[in-house]
Design an enzyme around this catalytic site. Structure first.
Site, mmCIF file in Angstrom:
data_model
loop_
_atom_site.group_PDB
_atom_site.id
_atom_site.type_symbol
_atom_site.label_atom_id
_atom_site.label_comp_id
_atom_site.label_asym_id
_atom_site.label_seq_id
_atom_site.Cartn_x
_atom_site.Cartn_y
_atom_site.Cartn_z
ATOM 1 N N SER A 102 24.247 58.013 72.617
ATOM 2 C CA SER A 102 24.372 59.516 72.532
ATOM 3 C C SER A 102 23.000 59.986 71.803
ATOM 4 O O SER A 102 22.159 59.800 72.324
ATOM 5 C CB SER A 102 25.508 59.567 71.454
ATOM 6 O OG SER A 102 25.716 61.011 71.445
ATOM 7 N N ASP A 158 23.205 61.709 76.028
ATOM 8 C CA ASP A 158 24.171 61.485 77.084
ATOM 9 C C ASP A 158 24.976 62.518 77.459
ATOM 10 O O ASP A 158 26.000 62.624 78.276
ATOM 11 C CB ASP A 158 25.307 60.475 76.543
ATOM 12 C CG ASP A 158 25.965 60.843 75.481
ATOM 13 O OD1 ASP A 158 25.829 61.600 74.898
ATOM 14 O OD2 ASP A 158 27.323 60.283 75.383
ATOM 15 N N ASP A 202 26.952 64.870 76.182
ATOM 16 C CA ASP A 202 28.153 65.155 75.897
ATOM 17 C C ASP A 202 28.214 66.310 74.906
ATOM 18 O O ASP A 202 29.339 66.734 74.355
ATOM 19 C CB ASP A 202 29.322 64.087 75.467
ATOM 20 C CG ASP A 202 28.712 63.551 74.148
ATOM 21 O OD1 ASP A 202 27.777 63.440 73.705
ATOM 22 O OD2 ASP A 202 29.439 62.454 73.895
ATOM 23 N N ASP A 232 22.224 66.377 74.331
ATOM 24 C CA ASP A 232 21.703 65.030 73.782
ATOM 25 C C ASP A 232 21.732 63.963 74.826
ATOM 26 O O ASP A 232 21.798 64.248 75.998
ATOM 27 C CB ASP A 232 22.652 64.683 72.611
ATOM 28 C CG ASP A 232 24.132 64.188 73.215
ATOM 29 O OD1 ASP A 232 24.403 64.694 74.349
ATOM 30 O OD2 ASP A 232 24.894 63.458 72.435
#
Length: 447
Positions: free
Chosen positions: A103, A244, A246, A242
């Protein structure tokens, strides 16, 4: 059944160190393969996505070996956002989805997140069962039943079309100049494509991943780079994802930041007005600002508080029948569209409000005045348990007494990093800072 390997968002750590080793990834793949492959009479599938970290290659190959050793067929998506894995797992009739990502963490870290066949992250109980299998011996498939692996080239395009489908019909982004910061991460191709195809003039930031620059000075945790581009180009709005993709942080035309609480406030009010806010309330964690709670209450909207972690937000949403939730950090979950937080989808909803209302981002990005809040992190070493130390517990008790009914104190161990997070909220900002300083000092002294 307890969990030691899994944290609040899968398994995470420093790459090539326990638990983020190739050996552990292989064992996790084999354990998850055995957990989900319960009917040997049919084909079993797993889809695996990743972000742009160098260690993703190592972990992807190790997971593939583990899954195929139990007879699972593996479909490799390559770099795609985490929500793409949540969407594609049920779409491709897979038994399990895996995202390799840490992340917002630095490139040296990595993580492994699992999604069930419904596209939602696994429950604590399911993770505990997989962890028990990791600790034991996983029975491999017979030689002729070993699974196959192949790369899927259209995963990103499937995701792009799904995201575009969430933008209101009849609207266009033509005339909007949008800075999109992809953090050199998983959405570095998908996010600019979506915005351009919907009509925006796109100014990309953080779209040149090299394996080691993910989240480095860019993205939702470092919005200054995008803010500088907004001011330099006269852009109307900025969207910061960010690693990833999400989570999302928005920037208005001046470069000012709107966090997840402000985004949720805008969407909740709009959806309530349209009669589409399921359950008449919003799910958010204990970290969300008291100002958000007051804003919602003033509009007759409830706030359902959960533990920290977007997985717990989603679990509460499903249990309470809600369709909107999220975290102050920028995880915005809209279960009408996705099974987990999707920063790009949330950004599109904000852009849709700009188009619909013909208002600038600054008029929409601050629905409420936040109560002063401070958050400080203290890093600790392996094997340490600072929150169990008497002097730390005493400092926390004294801080709570000093704040009393005029404030709020939240101290917790991070589920994704070796950090103690000390957060306080109070109208008396000087008192709040003093209390936090004392608790942080007590933790540092105890360590």
């Amino acid at each position: 059944m307890t969990r030691k390997l899994f944290g609040t968002d899968g398994v995470r750590g420093r790459a090539n160190s326990y638990p983020m080793t190739a050996d552990m990834a292989l064992r996790l793949g084999a354990a998850a393969g055995r957990f989900f492959r319960r009917d040997a009479s049919r084909e079993h599938r797993v889809v695996i996505g990743k972000d742009t970290r160098l260690s993703g290659y190592m972990l992807e190959n190790a997971l593939t070996a583990g899954f195929t050793s139990t007879g699972m067929n593996v479909f490799l998506l390559g770099p795609v956002p985490t929500p793409a894995v949540g969407l594609l797992t049920p779409s491709m009739r897979a038994d399990v989805g895996v995202m390799i990502s840490a992340s917002h963490n630095p490139a040296e870290d990595n993580g492994i997140k699992f999604f069930g066949p419904d596209g939602f992250k696994l429950s604590d109980a399911a993770e505990a069962e997989i962890e028990a299998l990791v600790a034991g011996e996983v029975e491999p498939a017979q030689a002729r039943n070993i699974g196959r692996a192949k790369r899927i080239d259209d995963g990103r395009f499937r995701y792009v079309e799904r995201v575009k489908g969430t933008f209101p019909a009849g609207l266009t982004l033509e005339g909007l100049k949008v800075v999109i910061d992809c953090a050199h991460g998983a959405a570095y191709r998908a996010a600019p494509e979506v915005l351009w195809e919907l009509g925006a003039e796109v100014i990309p930031v953080g779209v040149a991943p090299d394996g080691v620059n993910i989240n480095a000075g860019v993205g939702s945790t470092h919005p200054q780079a995008a803010a500088d581009r907004i001011r330099a180009t006269g852009a109307d709005v900025g969207i910061c994802l960010d690693g990833d993709a999400d989570r999302v942080i928005l920037l208005d035309e001046t470069g000012a930041v709107a966090d997840g609480d402000q985004i949720m406030a805008l969407l909740a009010a709009r959806w309530a007005d349209e009669g589409r806010l399921a359950g008449g309330q919003l799910a958010a964690t204990v970290m969300s600002n008291l100002g958000l709670e007051r804003f919602l209450a003033g509009r007759g909207i409830g706030l359902y508080r959960t533990a920290v972690g977007d997985r717990y937000v989603v679990e509460a949403m499903r249990a309470q029948g809600l369709n909107l939730g999220g975290e102050q950090s920028g995880h915005i979950v809209m279960t009408d569209y996705a099974t987990t937080g999707d920063g790009l989808m949330a950004g599109l909803q904000f852009l849709a409000e700009m188009v619909r209302t013909k208002q600038p981002a600054s008029a929409l990005a601050r629905s409420f005045e936040p109560v002063p809040q401070v958050l400080r992190n203290v890093r600790f070493g392996v094997g340490k348990a600072p929150l169990e130390m008497p002097q730390v517990r005493q400092a926390i008790a004294e801080g709570e007494a000093r704040l009393g009914a005029e404030g709020r104190l939240l101290i917790r161990k991070s589920g994704t990093e070796p950090l103690i997070r000390v957060m306080a909220e109070a109208e008396d900002e000087a008192l709040m800072v003093a209390v936090v300083d004392e608790i942080v000092g007590a933790v540092e002294a105890a360590l």
